[in-house]
Design a protein around this motif. Structure first.
Motif, mmCIF file in Angstrom:
data_model
loop_
_atom_site.group_PDB
_atom_site.id
_atom_site.type_symbol
_atom_site.label_atom_id
_atom_site.label_comp_id
_atom_site.label_asym_id
_atom_site.label_seq_id
_atom_site.Cartn_x
_atom_site.Cartn_y
_atom_site.Cartn_z
ATOM 1 N N ASP A 43 4.938 -4.384 14.400
ATOM 2 C CA ASP A 43 5.135 -3.282 15.018
ATOM 3 C C ASP A 43 4.329 -2.856 15.855
ATOM 4 O O ASP A 43 4.144 -1.580 16.524
ATOM 5 C CB ASP A 43 5.732 -2.057 14.382
ATOM 6 N N GLN A 44 2.953 -3.360 16.040
ATOM 7 C CA GLN A 44 1.726 -3.138 16.682
ATOM 8 C C GLN A 44 1.553 -2.867 18.136
ATOM 9 O O GLN A 44 1.138 -1.653 18.447
ATOM 10 C CB GLN A 44 0.433 -3.889 16.049
ATOM 11 N N SER A 92 -4.932 -6.461 7.509
ATOM 12 C CA SER A 92 -4.881 -7.363 6.330
ATOM 13 C C SER A 92 -4.324 -8.650 6.807
ATOM 14 O O SER A 92 -4.361 -10.005 6.058
ATOM 15 C CB SER A 92 -4.111 -7.121 5.287
ATOM 16 N N HIS A 98 -5.864 -2.439 14.962
ATOM 17 C CA HIS A 98 -4.912 -3.398 15.457
ATOM 18 C C HIS A 98 -3.487 -2.721 15.673
ATOM 19 O O HIS A 98 -2.597 -3.135 15.655
ATOM 20 C CB HIS A 98 -4.891 -4.677 14.404
ATOM 21 N N TRP A 147 0.742 0.241 10.870
ATOM 22 C CA TRP A 147 1.137 1.493 10.700
ATOM 23 C C TRP A 147 0.131 2.297 9.699
ATOM 24 O O TRP A 147 0.110 3.400 9.738
ATOM 25 C CB TRP A 147 2.618 1.523 10.295
ATOM 26 N N ASN A 148 -0.050 1.578 8.495
ATOM 27 C CA ASN A 148 -0.731 2.566 7.585
ATOM 28 C C ASN A 148 -2.240 2.982 8.171
ATOM 29 O O ASN A 148 -2.690 4.151 8.079
ATOM 30 C CB ASN A 148 -1.118 1.703 6.381
ATOM 31 N N SER A 149 -3.063 2.129 9.149
ATOM 32 C CA SER A 149 -4.266 2.270 9.746
ATOM 33 C C SER A 149 -3.964 3.412 10.567
ATOM 34 O O SER A 149 -4.523 4.246 10.814
ATOM 35 C CB SER A 149 -4.532 1.011 10.311
ATOM 36 N N GLN A 183 -11.225 2.020 3.412
ATOM 37 C CA GLN A 183 -10.717 2.365 4.843
ATOM 38 C C GLN A 183 -10.260 3.956 4.835
ATOM 39 O O GLN A 183 -10.649 4.445 5.645
ATOM 40 C CB GLN A 183 -9.750 1.673 5.330
ATOM 41 N N ASN A 198 0.782 -1.057 -0.049
ATOM 42 C CA ASN A 198 0.058 -0.195 0.104
ATOM 43 C C ASN A 198 0.715 1.222 0.083
ATOM 44 O O ASN A 198 0.825 2.092 -0.745
ATOM 45 C CB ASN A 198 -0.889 0.013 1.297
ATOM 46 N N ALA A 220 -13.464 -2.767 3.559
ATOM 47 C CA ALA A 220 -13.869 -1.502 3.691
ATOM 48 C C ALA A 220 -13.136 -0.581 2.679
ATOM 49 O O ALA A 220 -11.811 -0.574 2.731
ATOM 50 C CB ALA A 220 -14.312 -0.752 4.859
ATOM 51 N N GLU A 229 -3.419 6.734 8.879
ATOM 52 C CA GLU A 229 -4.705 7.308 8.131
ATOM 53 C C GLU A 229 -5.506 7.671 9.371
ATOM 54 O O GLU A 229 -6.053 8.919 8.957
ATOM 55 C CB GLU A 229 -5.210 5.842 7.614
HETATM 56 C C1 UDX Z 1 1.086 -5.003 7.910
HETATM 57 C C2 UDX Z 1 1.649 -5.266 9.566
HETATM 58 O O1 UDX Z 1 0.644 -5.941 10.144
HETATM 59 C C3 UDX Z 1 1.484 -3.734 10.142
HETATM 60 O O2 UDX Z 1 1.804 -3.672 11.535
HETATM 61 C C4 UDX Z 1 2.797 -2.965 9.666
HETATM 62 O O3 UDX Z 1 2.844 -1.534 10.115
HETATM 63 C C5 UDX Z 1 2.302 -3.029 7.894
HETATM 64 O O4 UDX Z 1 2.252 -4.047 7.451
HETATM 65 P P1 UDX Z 1 -1.512 -4.592 8.034
HETATM 66 O O5 UDX Z 1 -1.597 -5.477 9.440
HETATM 67 O O6 UDX Z 1 -2.109 -5.052 6.673
HETATM 68 O O7 UDX Z 1 0.105 -4.258 7.546
HETATM 69 O O8 UDX Z 1 -2.213 -3.342 8.456
HETATM 70 P P2 UDX Z 1 -2.056 -1.796 7.907
HETATM 71 O O9 UDX Z 1 -0.645 -1.206 8.056
HETATM 72 O O10 UDX Z 1 -2.791 -0.978 8.825
HETATM 73 O O11 UDX Z 1 -2.320 -1.767 6.781
HETATM 74 C C6 UDX Z 1 -3.691 -2.197 6.254
HETATM 75 C C7 UDX Z 1 -4.056 -1.460 4.961
HETATM 76 O O12 UDX Z 1 -5.425 -2.001 4.450
HETATM 77 C C8 UDX Z 1 -4.354 0.288 5.240
HETATM 78 O O13 UDX Z 1 -3.846 1.054 4.258
HETATM 79 C C9 UDX Z 1 -5.738 0.239 5.375
HETATM 80 O O14 UDX Z 1 -6.294 1.541 4.713
HETATM 81 C C10 UDX Z 1 -6.040 -0.966 4.413
HETATM 82 N N1 UDX Z 1 -7.644 -1.686 4.690
HETATM 83 C C11 UDX Z 1 -7.689 -2.338 5.961
HETATM 84 C C12 UDX Z 1 -8.541 -1.229 3.890
HETATM 85 O O15 UDX Z 1 -8.230 -0.618 2.562
HETATM 86 N N2 UDX Z 1 -9.906 -1.752 4.073
HETATM 87 C C13 UDX Z 1 -10.173 -2.483 5.102
HETATM 88 O O16 UDX Z 1 -11.483 -3.083 5.204
HETATM 89 C C14 UDX Z 1 -9.155 -2.703 6.031
#
Ligand code: UDX
Length: 485
Positions: free
Chosen positions: A406-407, A306, A382, A385-387, A367, A24, A365, A390
Motif C-alpha cells: 500500500d506504500q 521490515s 518507505h 502504514w504503521n510507520s 521506532q 504489530n 530501532a 506513528e
Molecule cells: C508491512 C507493509 O510493508 C506495509 O506497507 C503495510 O502497511 C503493513 O505491513 P512494514 O513494511 O513492516 O509493514 O512497515 P510498517 O507498516 O511501517 O511496520 C513496521 C513496524 O516496524 C512499525 O511499527 C515500526 O515502528 C517498526 N520498526 C521499524 C521498528 O520498531 N524498528 C525499526 O527499526 C523499524
C-alpha cells in the motif's frame, strides 16, 4: 452452530498475517480487547512467536492483561525474492499447506476452541488476505471481522482493481505513469497510475499478486464487518466508500496511540507502562542517548520497515543525499535490507570519518520512541502504514520513498492530500534526497511542522474519551460481546 449464544462468554480469536507490520498493530488490538476483559487468543506462527519471545524478556507477550493468551501454528518462513515482492504469496502458500488445516481443526468440533470446547471461539478477526477465514467462519457459524492492517486508502485501490481492469486502466496502455486514474471512486484527481500499488504495473493479469488481490476482493464483503487502523478525521472520504463494501466499519486507530491512551486512562498519567515493543528484531536503544545529545528537530530518521529492500546503488544515493544535506541522521540498516550487499557494506572511509558526529546507524530501532524524540525533525520512510501513523501521531513530517503493497498510495496521500511531507516515489537520486531533506528540515520546516502538529492533535483526540476511534472501539466491544455483528 455454537451452544446457545446467550450463554457463551465472548472469545475473540485474532489471526494476523505473520509479518512484523500486521502483527504489530493486531497485537495492539488484542491488548485493547483484553483491557476490556474480553478473552482473546492471538494466533501466531511459530516463526514469528519465537522471534518475538527471543527479542526482549519484557515483551508484551508476557502480557500485562490476564485474558490475552497466545497459541501458535507452524508455517514456512516468508521466503522469496524480496525484489519481486513474492514473499507474501509464498508465505500464504506455506501457511495453506500447514497452518490453515491446524487452524480449522482448532475451531471446529473437538478442537481447543471448537463449539464443544471449554473456550469456544465466538468471533474470528483475521487479516483480510486470509480468504480461508471466511470459509471456516461460515463452516462453524461464527462471525468474522476482517482487519486489513494496510491503509484504508491502499485497500480501496485493491477493491477498485476489478473496475480498473474492466475499464482497461490496468494494465496500463502506455508508459505514461502520470496519467490520472478515473475508476477509483473517491480518489478522483488524486491517484495517478504511478500511485497505484506497484503490482498494477504488471502487463500480465495472471500475475500472482493480481490474482491474490482479486480473490481477496471477493472475500472481503463476506465478513460481518471491517476493522481499520485509521481515524475518521484522516480518511473519512475513503471510509465512506468502504461502506459500500461493508455496512459495519470500525475505524479504531491509530492503534498504538489508542492502546497507550486507554492504559493511561486506567492507570493514570504517572504510570509509564514499559514501551510495549512488538519487534521481531532486538531494538538497539543506544540511539536514544545519541538523540538526547542532539538539538531539537535537528535529526532526520531513516527507516524502510521490515520488508522493503534497496540495492547497493540506492543505498549510496541515500547516503550521499543524507551527508550532503547537512542534516544529522539516524539510519536503520535492517539486516538483509540491502540486496547483493556483503554483510558489512564498505562505506567510503572519508564519508564515515566525516559523519561520525553527524550520523548514527542501528540495525533496528525502538521506532515509536525515536519518532517521539524531540531531536527528530523528519522521517525518510518507505510509507508502511504503521510507520506512517506513528509519524502522524508524533507530528513528524515525512519524505516518502515507497516500495510496494500500500506504500505507493500512502506516499501520495501524505504528499498530495494530507500535506504532511514530500512524495519521493520512483526516485532515488542523491540530489533529490538532499533537496527534499533540506526542504523538510530547513526551508519549509515551520510549515510542515505546523500542518503535522494539527494532524497529530486530531489523531490524539480521536483515541481520547469521546473521540471517533474511542467510540468505534466501544461499539466493536459491544458488538463482539453481544455477537450483534
Ligand atoms: C508491512 C507493509 O510493508 C506495509 O506497507 C503495510 O502497511 C503493513 O505491513 P512494514 O513494511 O513492516 O509493514 O512497515 P510498517 O507498516 O511501517 O511496520 C513496521 C513496524 O516496524 C512499525 O511499527 C515500526 O515502528 C517498526 N520498526 C521499524 C521498528 O520498531 N524498528 C525499526 O527499526 C523499524
Amino acid at each position: 452452530m455454537p451452544k446457545n449464544e446467550a450463554s457463551l462468554s465472548p472469545h475473540v480469536l485474532i489471526f494476523p498475517l505473520p509479518l512484523q507490520g500486521p502483527v504489530n498493530c493486531m497485537l495492539k488490538l488484542a491488548e485493547l480487547f483484553s483491557l476490556r476483559r474480553i478473552r482473546t487468543t492471538f494466533l501466531n506462527t511459530h516463526h514469528i512467536h519465537h522471534r518475538l519471545l527471543d527479542c526482549t524478556d519484557n515483551h508484551t507477550y508476557f502480557t500485562r492483561y490476564p485474558l490475552l493468551r497466545f497459541d501458535t501454528v507452524p508455517d514456512g518462513l516468508p521466503e522469496g525474492n524480496p525484489r519481486t515482492g513474492d514473499q507474501i504469496p509464498n508465505l500464504l502458500n506455506s501457511m495453506d499447506a500447514v497452518a490453515v488445516p491446524i487452524f480449522r481443526q482448532m475451531v471446529t468440533s473437538g478442537g481447543p476452541y471448537g463449539p464443544d470446547s471449554e473456550n469456544p471461539v465466538t468471533c474470528i478477526i483475521a487479516d483480510g488476505i486470509f480468504t480461508f477465514a471466511a470459509e471456516i467462519a461460515a463452516e462453524i457459524g461464527v462471525p468474522l471481522l476482517y482487519f486489513d492492517t494496510i491503509s484504508p486508502c491502499g485497500l480501496w485501490t485493491y477493491l477498485c482493481l476489478p473496475k480498473l481492469i474492466e475499464a482497461g486502466e490496468v494494465p496500463f496502455k502506455d508508459d505514461n505513469l502520470d496519467e490520472i486514474i478515473i475508476n477509483a471512486p473517491g480518489m478522483e484527481g488524486i491517484i495517478r497510475r504511478r500511485d497505484l500499488p506497484s503490482f498494477c504495473r504488471t502487463k500480465d493479469l495472471n500475475d500472482r499478486i493480481i490474482q491474490l488481490v482479486l480473490k481477496e476482493d471477493k472475500h472481503i464483503p463476506l465478513a460481518q464487518g471491517l476493522i481499520f487502523n485509521t481515524f475518521q478525521e484522516l480518511e473519512s472520504p475513503i471510509l465512506s466508500q468502504l461502506l459500500n463494501i461493508s455496512p459495519n466499519i470500525y475505524a479504531v486507530g491509530p492503534l498504538h496511540a489508542h492502546l497507550k491512551a486507554r492504559v493511561e486512562s486506567l492507570t493514570g498519567p504517572e504510570f509509564r507502562p514499559e514501551t510495549s515493543t512488538n519487534s521481531i528484531w532486538k531494538e538497539d536503544k543506544s540511539c536514544i542517548s545519541w538523540l538526547d545529545a542532539q538539538a531539537s528537530k535537528s535529526v532526520i530518521f531513516v527507516s524502510i520497515g521490515s520488508l522493503a529492500v534497496m540495492t547497493k546503488e540506492q543505498l549510496f544515493e541515500i547516503w550521499y543525499g543524507l551527508v550532503n544535506s547537512g542534516s544529522k541522521f539516524l539510519w536503520v540498516r535492517r539486516p538483509g535490507s540491502v540486496i547483493g550487499a556483503d554483510a558489512e557494506l564498505e562505506i567510503p572511509l572519508e564519508l564515515s570519518e566525516g559523519t561520525k558526529e553527524r550520523g548514527f546507524i542501528v540495525k533496528w530501532a525502538p521506532q515509536e520512541e525515536v519518532l517521539g524524540h524531540p531531536a527528530i525533525g523528519g522521517f525518510l520512510t518507505h510509507s508502511g502504514w504503521n510507520s506512517t501513523l506513528e509519524s502522524i501521531v508524533e507530528g513528524k513530517p515525512m519524505i516518502c520513498w515507497p516500495y510496494f503493497v500500500d506504500q505507493q498510495v500512502n506516499s501520495r496521500y501524505v504528499g498530495e492530500v494530507w500535506k504532511l511531507g514530500l512524495d519521493m516515489k520512483d526516485t532515488c537520486d542523491r540530489a533529490v534526497v538532499e533537496k527534499m531533506i533540506r526542504e523538510v528540515m530547513v526551508l519549509k520546516k515551520d510549515e510542515f511542522l505546523e500542518t503535522a502538529a494539527k494532524m497529530a492533535e486530531l489523531a490524539k483526540s480521536s483515541v481520547a474519551e469521546g473521540g471517533s476511534s474511542f467510540l468505534d472501539f466501544d461499539r466493536l466491544v459491544e458488538d463482539v460481546k453481544t455477537m450483534k455483528i
